[in-house]
Write a protein that holds these residues in place. Structure first.
Motif, PDB file in Angstrom:
ATOM      1  N   LEU A   1       0.866  -1.179   0.000  1.00 37.00           N
ATOM      2  CA  LEU A   1       0.000   0.000   0.000  1.00 37.00           C
ATOM      3  C   LEU A   1       0.902   1.227   0.000  1.00 37.00           C
ATOM      4  O   LEU A   1       1.579   1.500   0.981  1.00 37.00           O
ATOM      5  CB  LEU A   1      -0.883   0.018   1.256  1.00 37.00           C
TER       6      LEU A   1
ATOM      7  N   LEU B   1       0.790   4.967   0.198  1.00 40.50           N
ATOM      8  CA  LEU B   1      -0.289   5.847   0.611  1.00 40.50           C
ATOM      9  C   LEU B   1       0.107   7.304   0.740  1.00 40.50           C
ATOM     10  O   LEU B   1      -0.569   8.082   1.410  1.00 40.50           O
ATOM     11  CB  LEU B   1      -0.885   5.326   1.928  1.00 40.50           C
TER      12      LEU B   1
ATOM     13  N   GLY C   1      -3.561   5.347  -9.432  1.00 38.59           N
ATOM     14  CA  GLY C   1      -4.816   6.079  -9.481  1.00 38.59           C
ATOM     15  C   GLY C   1      -5.064   6.864 -10.746  1.00 38.59           C
ATOM     16  O   GLY C   1      -6.198   7.003 -11.181  1.00 38.59           O
TER      17      GLY C   1
ATOM     18  N   ILE D   1     -12.663   5.260  -9.480  1.00 41.13           N
ATOM     19  CA  ILE D   1     -13.062   4.318  -8.432  1.00 41.13           C
ATOM     20  C   ILE D   1     -14.160   4.926  -7.568  1.00 41.13           C
ATOM     21  O   ILE D   1     -14.209   6.124  -7.365  1.00 41.13           O
ATOM     22  CB  ILE D   1     -11.850   3.943  -7.551  1.00 41.13           C
TER      23      ILE D   1
ATOM     24  N   ARG E   1     -15.839   3.995  -3.647  1.00 44.38           N
ATOM     25  CA  ARG E   1     -15.456   3.222  -2.472  1.00 44.38           C
ATOM     26  C   ARG E   1     -16.078   1.822  -2.482  1.00 44.38           C
ATOM     27  O   ARG E   1     -15.420   0.836  -2.171  1.00 44.38           O
ATOM     28  CB  ARG E   1     -15.850   3.984  -1.220  1.00 44.38           C
TER      29      ARG E   1
ATOM     30  N   LEU F   1     -14.126  -0.887  -4.544  1.00 45.55           N
ATOM     31  CA  LEU F   1     -12.682  -0.987  -4.350  1.00 45.55           C
ATOM     32  C   LEU F   1     -12.129  -2.350  -4.753  1.00 45.55           C
ATOM     33  O   LEU F   1     -11.186  -2.431  -5.538  1.00 45.55           O
ATOM     34  CB  LEU F   1     -12.320  -0.680  -2.900  1.00 45.55           C
TER      35      LEU F   1
ATOM     36  N   ILE G   1      -9.500  -2.723  -7.935  1.00 45.89           N
ATOM     37  CA  ILE G   1      -8.076  -3.068  -7.852  1.00 45.89           C
ATOM     38  C   ILE G   1      -7.802  -4.448  -8.424  1.00 45.89           C
ATOM     39  O   ILE G   1      -6.660  -4.779  -8.706  1.00 45.89           O
ATOM     40  CB  ILE G   1      -7.508  -2.936  -6.421  1.00 45.89           C
TER      41      ILE G   1
ATOM     42  N   VAL H   1      -0.982  -0.760  -4.652  1.00 47.84           N
ATOM     43  CA  VAL H   1      -1.787   0.404  -5.024  1.00 47.84           C
ATOM     44  C   VAL H   1      -1.012   1.674  -4.702  1.00 47.84           C
ATOM     45  O   VAL H   1      -0.257   1.724  -3.738  1.00 47.84           O
ATOM     46  CB  VAL H   1      -3.167   0.419  -4.320  1.00 47.84           C
TER      47      VAL H   1
ATOM     48  N   CYS I   1      -6.873   5.674  -3.874  1.00 47.68           N
ATOM     49  CA  CYS I   1      -6.556   4.791  -2.746  1.00 47.68           C
ATOM     50  C   CYS I   1      -6.062   5.565  -1.531  1.00 47.68           C
ATOM     51  O   CYS I   1      -6.351   5.196  -0.393  1.00 47.68           O
ATOM     52  CB  CYS I   1      -5.547   3.735  -3.170  1.00 47.68           C
TER      53      CYS I   1
ATOM     54  N   LEU J   1      -7.733   0.761   3.955  1.00 48.01           N
ATOM     55  CA  LEU J   1      -6.805  -0.179   3.319  1.00 48.01           C
ATOM     56  C   LEU J   1      -5.843  -0.789   4.336  1.00 48.01           C
ATOM     57  O   LEU J   1      -5.570  -1.992   4.303  1.00 48.01           O
ATOM     58  CB  LEU J   1      -6.035   0.517   2.196  1.00 48.01           C
TER      59      LEU J   1
ATOM     60  N   ASN K   1     -11.263  13.345  -6.228  1.00 48.77           N
ATOM     61  CA  ASN K   1     -10.115  12.962  -5.407  1.00 48.77           C
ATOM     62  C   ASN K   1      -9.499  14.150  -4.694  1.00 48.77           C
ATOM     63  O   ASN K   1      -9.117  14.045  -3.534  1.00 48.77           O
ATOM     64  CB  ASN K   1      -9.078  12.235  -6.251  1.00 48.77           C
TER      65      ASN K   1
END
Length: 185
Positions: free
Chosen positions: A26, A28, A53, A58, A60, A63, A67, A73, A78, A85, A144
Motif C-alpha cells: 500500500l 499511501l 490512481g 473508483i 469506495r 474498491l 483493484i 496500489v 486509494c 486499506l 479525489n
C-alpha cells in the motif's frame, strides 16, 4: 448534472472481477509525491500489477472490483481510503511516499489548475463532454482532490498534507512501514 443523464452519456467500463492475487503493498503518500516513479520501481521489483490512481476511476463500494488482481496500489483514490486499506490488508507493507512540502504544493497547484481553474480547466471540462473516458477522468480528479481536502479549503492544503502523512505513520506498525522521500531518489 443529473445522475440519469450522466449514466446515459458517460457509461462506466465494466468492473474487473475480485482480487486474484493478495494485495501486498500500500503506497499511501498523496498524489504529486513521486507516485509514477514509485509505480515503475514496484514493476521493476517484480510486482505484476500495480494500481496507479491516474489510470483508473473508483468508487469506495467498488474498491475490490477496481483493484482486481493488483499486488500494489498507489496514488488517488486509494490514498483517500488509507485507514480502510491499512485495516483491510494487515499483511500488506505500507509505503508513505513524500515530497518536500513547498515543491509538493507547487505541483499540487499546477495539477489542480488543470482540473478546475482558468482556461486550462475549462478546456479540459469541455473536452470531457464528448468522451466518456475523459469525462470520468475529469470527475475522478475533481472528486479525489476534494476528498483529499476533507472539506477543508485550498488554503489549508499544506496542513492537510502533513496531517495525512502523520495519520498513515501513526496507523502502521514500524515493521510494516517504509518512508520514501522523492528527493532521496
Amino acid at each position: 448534472m443529473f445522475p440519469w443523464l450522466e449514466k446515459l452519456l458517460y457509461e462506466l467500463p465494466a468492473s474487473k472481477p475480485g482480487p486474484k492475487k493478495p494485495l501486498q503493498v500500500l503506497c499511501l503518500g498523496p498524489g504529486r509525491s513521486g507516485t509514477e516513479s514509485l509505480r515503475n520501481a514496484l514493476l521493476v521489483l517484480g510486482y505484476d500489477a500495480v494500481f496507479h490512481g491516474s489510470d483508473h476511476t473508483i468508487a469506495r463500494a467498488d474498491l475490490d472490483a477496481t483493484i482486481g488482481d493488483c499486488e500494489a496500489v498507489i496514488d488517488m483514490p486509494c490514498v483517500n481510503f488509507a485507514c480502510e486499506l491499512i485495516e483491510a490488508f494487515p499483511e500488506a507493507k505500507v509505503v508513505i511516499n513524500t515530497h518536500e512540502l513547498d515543491a509538493w504544493y507547487a505541483s499540487y497547484q499546477l495539477t489542480f489548475e488543470r482540473y478546475r481553474g482558468g482556461w486550462s480547466g475549462f478546456r479540459n471540462r469541455a473536452r470531457s463532454w464528448f468522451c466518456a473516458e475523459l469525462y470520468w477522468l475529469q470527475r475522478s480528479g475533481e472528486y479525489n482532490f476534494e476528498r483529499f481536502l476533507n472539506g477543508e479549503s485550498h488554503a489549508t492544503v499544506k496542513w492537510r498534507y502533513r496531517e495525512h502523512v502523520a495519520m498513515v505513520k501513526g496507523s502502521v506498525q514500524a515493521d510494516r512501514l517504509l518512508e520514501w522521500k522523492i528527493q532521496d531518489g
